[in-house]
Design a protein around this motif. Structure first.
Motif, PDB file in Angstrom:
ATOM      1  N   THR A 133       0.845  -1.201   0.000  1.00 21.11           N
ATOM      2  CA  THR A 133       0.000   0.000   0.000  1.00 21.11           C
ATOM      3  C   THR A 133       0.880   1.250   0.000  1.00 21.11           C
ATOM      4  O   THR A 133       2.041   1.214   0.398  1.00 21.11           O
ATOM      5  N   HIS A 134       0.287   2.357  -0.408  1.00 27.00           N
ATOM      6  CA  HIS A 134       1.036   3.619  -0.452  1.00 27.00           C
ATOM      7  C   HIS A 134       1.484   4.033   0.944  1.00 27.00           C
ATOM      8  O   HIS A 134       2.548   4.603   1.126  1.00 27.00           O
ATOM      9  N   TYR A 135       0.638   3.742   1.959  1.00 29.81           N
ATOM     10  CA  TYR A 135       1.027   4.194   3.302  1.00 29.81           C
ATOM     11  C   TYR A 135       2.129   3.332   3.886  1.00 29.81           C
ATOM     12  O   TYR A 135       2.976   3.802   4.637  1.00 29.81           O
ATOM     13  N   ASP A 136       2.130   2.063   3.523  1.00 29.69           N
ATOM     14  CA  ASP A 136       3.226   1.182   3.931  1.00 29.69           C
ATOM     15  C   ASP A 136       4.537   1.670   3.286  1.00 29.69           C
ATOM     16  O   ASP A 136       5.534   1.938   3.970  1.00 29.69           O
ATOM     17  N   LEU A 137       4.487   1.836   1.980  1.00 27.04           N
ATOM     18  CA  LEU A 137       5.663   2.308   1.257  1.00 27.04           C
ATOM     19  C   LEU A 137       6.071   3.710   1.713  1.00 27.04           C
ATOM     20  O   LEU A 137       7.248   3.988   1.961  1.00 27.04           O
ATOM     21  N   GLY A 138       5.085   4.587   1.812  1.00 25.98           N
ATOM     22  CA  GLY A 138       5.358   5.986   2.153  1.00 25.98           C
ATOM     23  C   GLY A 138       6.005   6.136   3.509  1.00 25.98           C
ATOM     24  O   GLY A 138       6.949   6.920   3.681  1.00 25.98           O
ATOM     25  N   GLU A 139       5.513   5.384   4.493  1.00 25.85           N
ATOM     26  CA  GLU A 139       6.085   5.479   5.827  1.00 25.85           C
ATOM     27  C   GLU A 139       7.474   4.860   5.877  1.00 25.85           C
ATOM     28  O   GLU A 139       8.384   5.383   6.525  1.00 25.85           O
ATOM     29  N   THR A 140       7.615   3.728   5.172  1.00 28.50           N
ATOM     30  CA  THR A 140       8.916   3.062   5.138  1.00 28.50           C
ATOM     31  C   THR A 140       9.981   3.967   4.521  1.00 28.50           C
ATOM     32  O   THR A 140      11.108   4.065   5.012  1.00 28.50           O
ATOM     33  N   LEU A 141       9.599   4.639   3.453  1.00 37.42           N
ATOM     34  CA  LEU A 141      10.544   5.518   2.764  1.00 37.42           C
ATOM     35  C   LEU A 141      10.734   6.852   3.487  1.00 37.42           C
ATOM     36  O   LEU A 141      11.612   7.635   3.135  1.00 37.42           O
ATOM     37  N   ILE A 161       6.977  14.455   3.179  1.00 38.29           N
ATOM     38  CA  ILE A 161       8.331  14.873   3.534  1.00 38.29           C
ATOM     39  C   ILE A 161       9.297  14.564   2.388  1.00 38.29           C
ATOM     40  O   ILE A 161       9.147  13.546   1.698  1.00 38.29           O
ATOM     41  N   GLY A 162      10.240  15.432   2.213  1.00 36.05           N
ATOM     42  CA  GLY A 162      11.319  15.172   1.252  1.00 36.05           C
ATOM     43  C   GLY A 162      10.797  14.936  -0.149  1.00 36.05           C
ATOM     44  O   GLY A 162      10.072  15.764  -0.714  1.00 36.05           O
ATOM     45  N   GLU A 163      11.135  13.771  -0.686  1.00 33.82           N
ATOM     46  CA  GLU A 163      10.741  13.471  -2.062  1.00 33.82           C
ATOM     47  C   GLU A 163       9.229  13.314  -2.206  1.00 33.82           C
ATOM     48  O   GLU A 163       8.684  13.482  -3.303  1.00 33.82           O
ATOM     49  N   GLY A 164       8.548  13.041  -1.116  1.00 28.84           N
ATOM     50  CA  GLY A 164       7.073  12.981  -1.148  1.00 28.84           C
ATOM     51  C   GLY A 164       6.486  14.354  -1.370  1.00 28.84           C
ATOM     52  O   GLY A 164       5.586  14.545  -2.192  1.00 28.84           O
ATOM     53  N   ALA A 165       7.008  15.326  -0.634  1.00 32.84           N
ATOM     54  CA  ALA A 165       6.558  16.701  -0.804  1.00 32.84           C
ATOM     55  C   ALA A 165       6.916  17.198  -2.201  1.00 32.84           C
ATOM     56  O   ALA A 165       6.141  17.882  -2.865  1.00 32.84           O
ATOM     57  N   ARG A 166       8.105  16.787  -2.622  1.00 34.33           N
ATOM     58  CA  ARG A 166       8.561  17.173  -3.953  1.00 34.33           C
ATOM     59  C   ARG A 166       7.633  16.596  -5.027  1.00 34.33           C
ATOM     60  O   ARG A 166       7.330  17.250  -6.033  1.00 34.33           O
ATOM     61  N   LEU A 167       7.183  15.381  -4.799  1.00 31.42           N
ATOM     62  CA  LEU A 167       6.277  14.729  -5.756  1.00 31.42           C
ATOM     63  C   LEU A 167       4.974  15.517  -5.889  1.00 31.42           C
ATOM     64  O   LEU A 167       4.480  15.741  -6.989  1.00 31.42           O
ATOM     65  N   GLU A 168       4.428  15.947  -4.767  1.00 30.50           N
ATOM     66  CA  GLU A 168       3.185  16.724  -4.853  1.00 30.50           C
ATOM     67  C   GLU A 168       3.419  18.033  -5.599  1.00 30.50           C
ATOM     68  O   GLU A 168       2.624  18.430  -6.446  1.00 30.50           O
ATOM     69  N   ARG A 169       4.530  18.672  -5.306  1.00 28.17           N
ATOM     70  CA  ARG A 169       4.828  19.941  -5.973  1.00 28.17           C
ATOM     71  C   ARG A 169       4.972  19.746  -7.473  1.00 28.17           C
ATOM     72  O   ARG A 169       4.481  20.531  -8.277  1.00 28.17           O
ATOM     73  N   GLY A 399      10.902  -1.638  -3.061  1.00 31.22           N
ATOM     74  CA  GLY A 399      10.206  -0.651  -2.235  1.00 31.22           C
ATOM     75  C   GLY A 399      10.452   0.779  -2.652  1.00 31.22           C
ATOM     76  O   GLY A 399       9.947   1.709  -2.017  1.00 31.22           O
ATOM     77  N   THR A 400      11.216   0.992  -3.682  1.00 30.82           N
ATOM     78  CA  THR A 400      11.375   2.357  -4.207  1.00 30.82           C
ATOM     79  C   THR A 400      10.292   2.605  -5.258  1.00 30.82           C
ATOM     80  O   THR A 400       9.570   1.695  -5.652  1.00 30.82           O
ATOM     81  N   ILE A 417      12.111   7.509  -6.556  1.00 36.07           N
ATOM     82  CA  ILE A 417      11.909   8.020  -5.211  1.00 36.07           C
ATOM     83  C   ILE A 417      12.312   6.960  -4.204  1.00 36.07           C
ATOM     84  O   ILE A 417      11.916   5.794  -4.318  1.00 36.07           O
ATOM     85  N   GLY A 418      13.137   7.345  -3.224  1.00 38.22           N
ATOM     86  CA  GLY A 418      13.498   6.431  -2.147  1.00 38.22           C
ATOM     87  C   GLY A 418      14.798   5.698  -2.354  1.00 38.22           C
ATOM     88  O   GLY A 418      15.177   4.887  -1.524  1.00 38.22           O
ATOM     89  N   ARG A 419      15.479   5.986  -3.453  1.00 43.25           N
ATOM     90  CA  ARG A 419      16.754   5.305  -3.687  1.00 43.25           C
ATOM     91  C   ARG A 419      17.829   5.922  -2.798  1.00 43.25           C
ATOM     92  O   ARG A 419      17.957   7.144  -2.716  1.00 43.25           O
ATOM     93  N   ARG A 420      18.607   5.051  -2.167  1.00 40.32           N
ATOM     94  CA  ARG A 420      19.699   5.539  -1.315  1.00 40.32           C
ATOM     95  C   ARG A 420      20.725   6.272  -2.163  1.00 40.32           C
ATOM     96  O   ARG A 420      21.132   5.752  -3.193  1.00 40.32           O
ATOM     97  N   SER A 421      21.114   7.413  -1.772  1.00 40.96           N
ATOM     98  CA  SER A 421      22.042   8.181  -2.598  1.00 40.96           C
ATOM     99  C   SER A 421      23.493   7.964  -2.213  1.00 40.96           C
ATOM    100  O   SER A 421      24.401   8.488  -2.819  1.00 40.96           O
ATOM    101  N   SER A 422      23.729   7.099  -1.192  1.00 42.70           N
ATOM    102  CA  SER A 422      25.072   6.891  -0.661  1.00 42.70           C
ATOM    103  C   SER A 422      26.051   6.366  -1.613  1.00 42.70           C
ATOM    104  O   SER A 422      26.498   6.186  -2.427  1.00 42.70           O
TER     105      SER A 422
END
Length: 422
Positions: A133-141, A161-169, A399-400, A417-422
């Motif tokens: 679900t989106h909330y499972d994924l969204g919270e995990t990320l 938050i973060g990329e989620g907020a960016r997605l809405e924008r 999960g990304t 969205i959600g990919r580790r940038s390290s």
RNA sequence: GGAGAGGUGGCCGAGUGGUUGAAGGCGGCGGUCUCGAAAACCGUUAUGGGUCACUGGCCCAUCGAGAGUUCGAAUCUCUCCCUCUCCGCCA
């Protein structure tokens, strides 16, 4: 509201429409009040006419007996008029509670089960793994946060938050650009606090005040949708016919207390007290409203198509379409994680129902008497649930979330969205 | 928030308590003139409601909103809303 004249002429039609919508309509009370109002008004006006006539005579003669008589007539006219106005207020109040009739193409039915799927576009995406679900994924990320929202505001609020907020924008930008550049809408940034007259104009009052948030001690409401400020923009105006149709698009937060819906969709980013929406509103002539309505629906669909989301167009039946609507379509986007469709848009045409309440008119031609405009609106689209559909549709096994192609130009180079940038 | 000024018809703008629904101008519409157009001139130009012998007439209401004074209010009084100017505060 409906024209009083229609209720006088064809009360049975109005009663039938209300019944099929599952609404109450106090038609008989209205007809009785209408008779009473006209009696008192007629009496008042008869006295007033005579008083006006004699008053001119008094200006010349200054006759004391006449003055005494005029004083009595003034009292009489005043009390008759007060009586007429009291009845008229009661009448108007009831008129605002009579639901709209509906278009002949609307299927008669009682519940959502009787709604008609007009078409389905695309198909349910095969993920090849168990959809989350989106909330499972969204919270995990860490891009959606309900816990902190509960602390800050309460239940039924959320942080992006973060990329989620960016997605809405990015989505907002994408939708506004599409509607303004390609569909000819004028972008508007309206107030999100409106007065009672505006809420009444769009039929959110008097019946649905409990669904909205009100500012304590002031005549201000938080908008449940941008439809309210956009449709009321031209309230109490007479527009030139050649300016129509007017097409507006606005991005705003929307606030709903949803008092009656407790317990439904409590989980996830679905039914919140505050959500964002890009809203389309049209003001049209009586002749073009049904065609403009279909165009508006198509304008909203374009967004879903470009985002690559599977959806269905649902024609609402009489019992499920609501108090004010003349005809209504819902756009439902498929959410693989939830395993069901979410309503991401609701498109409605109101004929002159809202325009009468808002006293919004146009002059069909030079010198012609004014007519009530027709109003149309639809979400293009609701941001929250569109985000849900995107997250669930574009999720990957790790999960990304893949960014839909149409949004790439708006995401500043971000493809996942959600990919580790390290 | 404080002090002041103001809100009149599609627009601008007069308005002394009594044929002021409201002068005048602009704009719009119709006409005269013209080969045509412009100019000029003439006419016309609000909204809502009620009512009738209803392709027309009569009546009532409306000068930001509401209440009041008066036989009679655009005009006097009160309350509210909005706009403008100056000050304060702020993003």
């Amino acid at each position: 509201m409906l024209p009083l004249e229609l209720i006088r002429r064809d009360p049975d039609r109005v009663k039938r429409a209300a019944r099929l919508k599952g609404e109450e309509a106090p038609i008989d009370e209205i007809l009785a009040l209408d008779r009473g109002w006209r009696e008192h008004l007629h009496a008042a006006e008869t006295v007033k006419a005579e008083q006006n006539r004699l008053s001119k005579e008094f200006a010349k003669t200054r006759d004391d007996a006449l003055k005494e008589r005029l004083r009595e007539m003034a009292d009489q006219a005043k009390s008759e008029l007060a009586e007429a106005e009291a009845v008229k207020h009661e009448l108007d109040d009831l008129l605002l509670r009579v639901p709209n009739v509906f278009h002949e193409s609307v299927p008669v039915g009682e519940t959502e089960k009787d709604n008609l799927v007009v078409r389905e576009v695309g198909s349910k995406r095969e993920l090849g793994f168990a959809a989350r679900t989106h909330y499972d994924l969204g919270e995990t990320l860490g891009i959606m946060d309900f816990e902190h929202a509960a602390r800050v505001s309460g239940s039924r609020f959320a942080f992006l938050i973060g990329e989620g907020a960016r997605l809405e924008r990015a989505l907002v930008q994408f939708m506004l650009d599409t509607h303004t550049r390609e569909h000819g809408y004028v972008e508007v940034l309206p107030p999100v606090l409106v007065n009672s007259a505006s809420m009444t104009g769009t039929a959110n009052l008097p019946k649905f005040g409990a669904d909205a948030f009100r500012i304590e001690g002031q005549d201000l409401w938080l908008v449940p949708t941008a439809e309210v400020p956009l449709t009321n923009f031209h309230r109490d105006e007479i527009l030139d016919g050649d300016r129509l149709p007017l097409k507006y698009v606005a991005y705003t937060p929307c606030f709903r207390s949803e008092a009656g819906a407790a317990g439904k969709d409590t989980r996830g980013f679905i039914r919140l007290h505050q959500f964002s929406k890009v809203e389309l509103v049209k003001v049209t002539s009586a002749e073009t409203s049904m065609a403009e309505f279909e165009h508006l629906l198509a304008d909203a669909e374009v967004i879903l198509q470009r985002l690559g989301l599977h959806y269905q167009v649902m024609l609402m039946c009489s019992g499920d379409m609501g108090f004010a609507q003349f005809k209504k379509y819902d756009l439902n986007a498929w959410c693989p994680g939830l395993g069901r469709y979410l309503e991401v848009s609701s498109c409605s045409v109101f004929n002159d129902f809202q325009a009468m309440r808002a006293n919004l008119r146009y002059r069909p031609a030079r010198g012609a008497p004014p007519s009530f405009a027709h109003t149309i609106n639809g979400s293009g689209l609701a941001l929250t649930r569109t985000i849900d559909a995107i997250i669930e549709t574009y999720q990957r096994a790790d999960g990304t979330i893949e960014v839909p192609e149409a949004l790439l130009p708006y995401m500043g180079g971000l493809e996942v969205i959600g990919r580790r940038s390290s």
